[in-house]
Design a protein around this motif. Structure first.
Motif, PDB file in Angstrom:
ATOM      1  N   PHE A   1       0.884  -1.209  -0.228  1.00 34.38           N
ATOM      2  CA  PHE A   1      -0.085  -0.060  -0.086  1.00 34.38           C
ATOM      3  C   PHE A   1       0.834   1.331  -0.082  1.00 34.38           C
ATOM      4  CE2 PHE A   1      -2.415  -3.399   2.007  1.00 34.38           C
ATOM      5  CZ  PHE A   1      -3.678  -3.157   1.344  1.00 34.38           C
ATOM      6  N   GLY A   2       0.207   2.338  -0.687  1.00 29.95           N
ATOM      7  CA  GLY A   2       1.150   3.476  -1.013  1.00 29.95           C
ATOM      8  C   GLY A   2       1.352   3.800   0.690  1.00 29.95           C
ATOM      9  N   TRP A   3       0.809   3.859   1.541  1.00 24.21           N
ATOM     10  CA  TRP A   3       0.957   4.651   2.922  1.00 24.21           C
ATOM     11  C   TRP A   3       2.061   3.969   3.708  1.00 24.21           C
ATOM     12  CZ3 TRP A   3      -4.223   3.425   1.984  1.00 24.21           C
ATOM     13  CH2 TRP A   3      -4.640   2.131   2.204  1.00 24.21           C
ATOM     14  N   GLU A   4       2.592   2.726   3.226  1.00 23.16           N
ATOM     15  CA  GLU A   4       3.665   2.156   3.777  1.00 23.16           C
ATOM     16  C   GLU A   4       5.037   2.828   3.473  1.00 23.16           C
ATOM     17  OE1 GLU A   4       2.814   0.057   5.792  1.00 23.16           O
ATOM     18  OE2 GLU A   4       0.826  -0.965   5.112  1.00 23.16           O
ATOM     19  N   SER A   5       5.083   3.276   2.172  1.00 26.62           N
ATOM     20  CA  SER A   5       6.367   3.857   1.598  1.00 26.62           C
ATOM     21  C   SER A   5       6.227   5.341   2.138  1.00 26.62           C
ATOM     22  CB  SER A   5       6.289   3.944   0.204  1.00 26.62           C
ATOM     23  OG  SER A   5       6.401   2.378  -0.397  1.00 26.62           O
TER      24      SER A   5
ATOM     25  N   ASN B   1       8.118  10.182 -13.184  1.00 23.41           N
ATOM     26  CA  ASN B   1       6.925   9.514 -13.348  1.00 23.41           C
ATOM     27  C   ASN B   1       5.603  10.477 -13.147  1.00 23.41           C
ATOM     28  OD1 ASN B   1       5.189   6.816 -12.839  1.00 23.41           O
ATOM     29  ND2 ASN B   1       4.892   8.075 -10.861  1.00 23.41           N
ATOM     30  N   MET B   2       5.770  11.436 -12.266  1.00 22.26           N
ATOM     31  CA  MET B   2       4.574  12.263 -12.135  1.00 22.26           C
ATOM     32  C   MET B   2       4.189  13.106 -13.494  1.00 22.26           C
ATOM     33  SD  MET B   2       3.989  14.508  -8.667  1.00 22.26           S
ATOM     34  CE  MET B   2       5.508  15.433  -9.113  1.00 22.26           C
TER      35      MET B   2
ATOM     36  N   SER C   1       7.776   2.597  -5.417  1.00 16.59           N
ATOM     37  CA  SER C   1       9.158   2.773  -4.711  1.00 16.59           C
ATOM     38  C   SER C   1      10.237   2.669  -5.770  1.00 16.59           C
ATOM     39  CB  SER C   1       9.353   1.988  -3.541  1.00 16.59           C
ATOM     40  OG  SER C   1       8.583   2.104  -2.449  1.00 16.59           O
ATOM     41  N   PHE C   2      11.216   3.654  -5.684  1.00 13.67           N
ATOM     42  CA  PHE C   2      12.321   3.443  -6.667  1.00 13.67           C
ATOM     43  C   PHE C   2      13.478   3.037  -6.307  1.00 13.67           C
ATOM     44  CE2 PHE C   2       9.147   6.338  -8.462  1.00 13.67           C
ATOM     45  CZ  PHE C   2       9.059   5.868  -9.978  1.00 13.67           C
TER      46      PHE C   2
ATOM     47  N   LEU D   1      13.048   5.521   0.045  1.00 12.75           N
ATOM     48  CA  LEU D   1      13.562   6.940   0.493  1.00 12.75           C
ATOM     49  C   LEU D   1      12.867   8.012  -0.041  1.00 12.75           C
ATOM     50  CD1 LEU D   1      17.585   6.587   0.808  1.00 12.75           C
ATOM     51  CD2 LEU D   1      15.810   6.499   2.442  1.00 12.75           C
ATOM     52  N   VAL D   2      12.650   7.900  -1.575  1.00  8.08           N
ATOM     53  CA  VAL D   2      11.689   8.711  -2.205  1.00  8.08           C
ATOM     54  C   VAL D   2      10.853   7.788  -3.353  1.00  8.08           C
ATOM     55  CG1 VAL D   2      11.765  10.789  -3.869  1.00  8.08           C
ATOM     56  CG2 VAL D   2      13.784  10.354  -2.278  1.00  8.08           C
ATOM     57  N   ASN D   3       9.609   8.178  -3.186  1.00  5.37           N
ATOM     58  CA  ASN D   3       8.467   7.328  -3.718  1.00  5.37           C
ATOM     59  C   ASN D   3       7.515   8.256  -4.579  1.00  5.37           C
ATOM     60  OD1 ASN D   3       9.374   5.044  -2.026  1.00  5.37           O
ATOM     61  ND2 ASN D   3       8.863   6.358  -0.553  1.00  5.37           N
ATOM     62  N   THR D   4       6.744   7.691  -5.514  1.00  7.78           N
ATOM     63  CA  THR D   4       5.549   8.338  -5.962  1.00  7.78           C
ATOM     64  C   THR D   4       4.290   7.758  -5.645  1.00  7.78           C
ATOM     65  OG1 THR D   4       4.792   8.937  -8.104  1.00  7.78           O
ATOM     66  CG2 THR D   4       5.434   6.803  -7.853  1.00  7.78           C
ATOM     67  N   TYR D   5       3.432   8.602  -5.461  1.00 11.26           N
ATOM     68  CA  TYR D   5       1.967   8.312  -4.915  1.00 11.26           C
ATOM     69  C   TYR D   5       0.755   8.712  -5.676  1.00 11.26           C
ATOM     70  CZ  TYR D   5       5.451   8.391  -0.720  1.00 11.26           C
ATOM     71  OH  TYR D   5       6.515   8.166   0.026  1.00 11.26           O
ATOM     72  N   GLY D   6      -0.241   8.538  -5.180  1.00 11.67           N
ATOM     73  CA  GLY D   6      -1.553   8.419  -5.892  1.00 11.67           C
ATOM     74  C   GLY D   6      -2.533   7.623  -5.439  1.00 11.67           C
ATOM     75  N   ALA D   7      -3.851   7.777  -5.735  1.00 16.53           N
ATOM     76  CA  ALA D   7      -4.937   7.133  -5.131  1.00 16.53           C
ATOM     77  C   ALA D   7      -6.126   7.438  -6.113  1.00 16.53           C
ATOM     78  CB  ALA D   7      -5.203   7.560  -3.702  1.00 16.53           C
ATOM     79  N   PHE D   8      -6.970   6.097  -6.471  1.00 17.79           N
ATOM     80  CA  PHE D   8      -8.241   6.021  -7.033  1.00 17.79           C
ATOM     81  C   PHE D   8      -8.086   6.700  -8.481  1.00 17.79           C
ATOM     82  CE2 PHE D   8      -9.357   5.799  -2.462  1.00 17.79           C
ATOM     83  CZ  PHE D   8     -10.004   4.717  -2.855  1.00 17.79           C
TER      84      PHE D   8
END
Length: 476
Positions: free
Chosen positions: A123-127, A307-308, A318-319, A324-331
């Motif tokens: 899940f995104g909130w782990e990263s 990516n964004m 996660s890259f 350490l630095v990730n990309t996020y998004g939802a729905f």
């Protein structure tokens, strides 16, 4: 005054650190309670089997060095203890290096869990928790004012969380662009809350206003985080209000609470300056370390930014194996119809349609139509969330669903503790289990008054035919 520090954000840092410690506490408590059934030696996706095939360099974790149910539980409970200590303010009572070490311990422990968590921790909130927790290591304690560069990195992270989520919506489902997604979202989201039904029945024009306001908050307001005060405080405050709206309308684990926590360092609280007795400079070793880490993180930001900005943007990736630095998004897409997988068991020797099939009830996901959804967030019911994905497609359930059925047929106590209720005691499990797929929708106000039910459901198809164990200790 040292250019490196921002003494007027002293209170902002304090509030942020206590809030982050609380989120960490919930995350470790979730792991401590659920780890054995999900990832233990006899769990649905055992960690020892994972570490045997995935090398350390791809998934750095303490569990590569040693792994047992007792050790895993010890790490999770140790994380709870350190989180509680930081929530109580221990970092303010120890030297700067020791305070940094405490935050680093939390990050290492949680990284170790996430990197072996497989589907349960995808899940995104782990990263997001790991990236936020890593920045917290370098935020300092009462021996030094908050470093300007770390405050900037926290704003940069919040910007990527919100702006990335806004972009994925606009590039994804057309309903976000025509402002109709919330006609469906409150009913079809992974785990509705106690007020989700009320939100679902709001007038459709208000749903359009909600959607438009969301776009403004995620696509325009994030740029204001980098403006002078008090505009930056107003932008962060608007994000906090939006996240509280999401808290009321659903159960998104600690995602909303962590996003609120991320907004706190941008808020300049009245009277939040450093006390007169506080040092007005930072130790040289601390400055060098923070600047080196900041340079590394800005360098690693290339892939998330690329990516964004890409038309093929992906969510929650996660890259690097350290997150350490990730990309996020939802729905990026919204379901129009809600499906639920209902598990049922029977003790009959030969199962048939008229057998005494009795349903297992999960803690958070819909089951009994008369049961009102409950609020569980920020606590994360991982099995319930994965059952939502399983209803979307059996492919999502392939790695673990068979193991779940097997454990229920065995009456496994650790697995049964993940459920709200089981119609069969552990020492008298069912002989057969089946799974059926139902379509669910919220009742209308009239239907609720007349039946007392919060859901109406209709049978769709068989999901898993009646299944039994081939032998007392054999797999399905």
């Amino acid at each position: 005054m040292d250019w490196f520090i921002a003494p007027d954000y002293w209170l902002s840092r304090l509030v942020f650190q206590r809030a982050l410690a609380a989120v960490y506490l919930v995350a470790f408590l979730t792991a401590a309670v659920q780890f054995r059934a999900l990832l233990g030696e006899r769990g649905m996706l055992p960690v020892p089997r994972f570490t045997a095939r995935v090398p350390f360099r791809r998934a750095p974790s303490l569990f590569h060095l040693y792994c047992s149910d007792r050790f895993c539980a010890g790490c999770a409970w140790a994380g709870c203890a350190v989180s509680a200590a930081l929530l109580a303010g221990l970092d303010a009572l120890v030297p700067l290096g020791a305070a940094m070490a405490l935050w680093l311990v939390l990050w290492v422990l949680y990284l170790s869990i996430v990197n072996v968590g497989q589907t349960w921790y995808a899940f995104g909130w782990e990263s997001l928790l790991l990236e936020t927790g890593f920045l917290a290591v370098f935020l300092g304690n009462d021996e030094v004012a908050p470093p300007v560069v770390v405050l900037f990195l926290l704003r940069w992270l919040l910007f990527r969380v919100e702006f990335g989520a806004g972009l994925i919506k606009m590039r994804g489902d057309p309903c976000w662009r025509n402002l109709t997604c919330l006609h469906h979202h409150h009913e079809t989201q992974p785990m509705p809350g106690p007020f989700s039904r009320w939100f679902h029945h709001l007038p459709k024009p208000l749903h359009r206003v909600e959607t438009a306001a969301n776009h403004v908050t995620q696509l325009a307001v994030p740029f204001l985080l980098f403006t002078p005060q008090p505009v930056a405080t107003a932008a962060a405050s608007l994000m906090i209000v939006t996240q509280l709206w999401l808290v009321l309308s659903g159960n998104f684990s600690w995602l909303n609470w962590l996003t609120i926590t991320l907004a706190l360092p941008t808020v300049r609280f009245p009277g939040g300056d450093a006390p007169a007795s506080a040092p007005d400079t930072a130790p040289l070793w601390f400055e060098v370390l923070v600047l080196a880490v900041a340079a590394l993180l800005l360098f690693l930001s290339y892939h998330p930014v690329a990516n964004m900005l890409s038309r093929r943007q992906v969510m929650n990736r996660s890259f690097d194996p350290l997150h350490l630095v990730n990309t996020y998004g939802a729905f990026g897409s919204v379901n129009r119809v809600r499906y639920e997988v209902i598990l049922e068991g029977t003790t009959d020797e030969v199962p048939h349609e008229d057998s005494g099939w009795q349903a297992y009830e999960f803690r958070g996901k819909p089951g009994d139509p008369r049961r009102r959804p409950r609020q569980f967030a920020p606590y994360h019911l991982r099995l319930d969330w994965l059952m939502w994905f399983a209803a979307l497609s059996p492919g999502y359930a392939e790695p673990w669903f068979g193991k779940l059925v097997e454990r229920l047929l065995e009456g496994d106590r650790a697995t049964l503790r993940l459920l709200r209720s089981s119609p069969f005691p552990p020492d008298a499990p069912p002989r057969y289990i089946r799974a059926r797929l139902f379509r669910y929708r919220f009742t209308t106000r009239r239907e609720l008054r007349e039946t007392g039910a919060h859901w109406v459901r209709a049978y769709v198809r068989e999901y898993l035919p009646p299944t039994r164990l081939a032998g007392p200790a054999q797999r399905l």
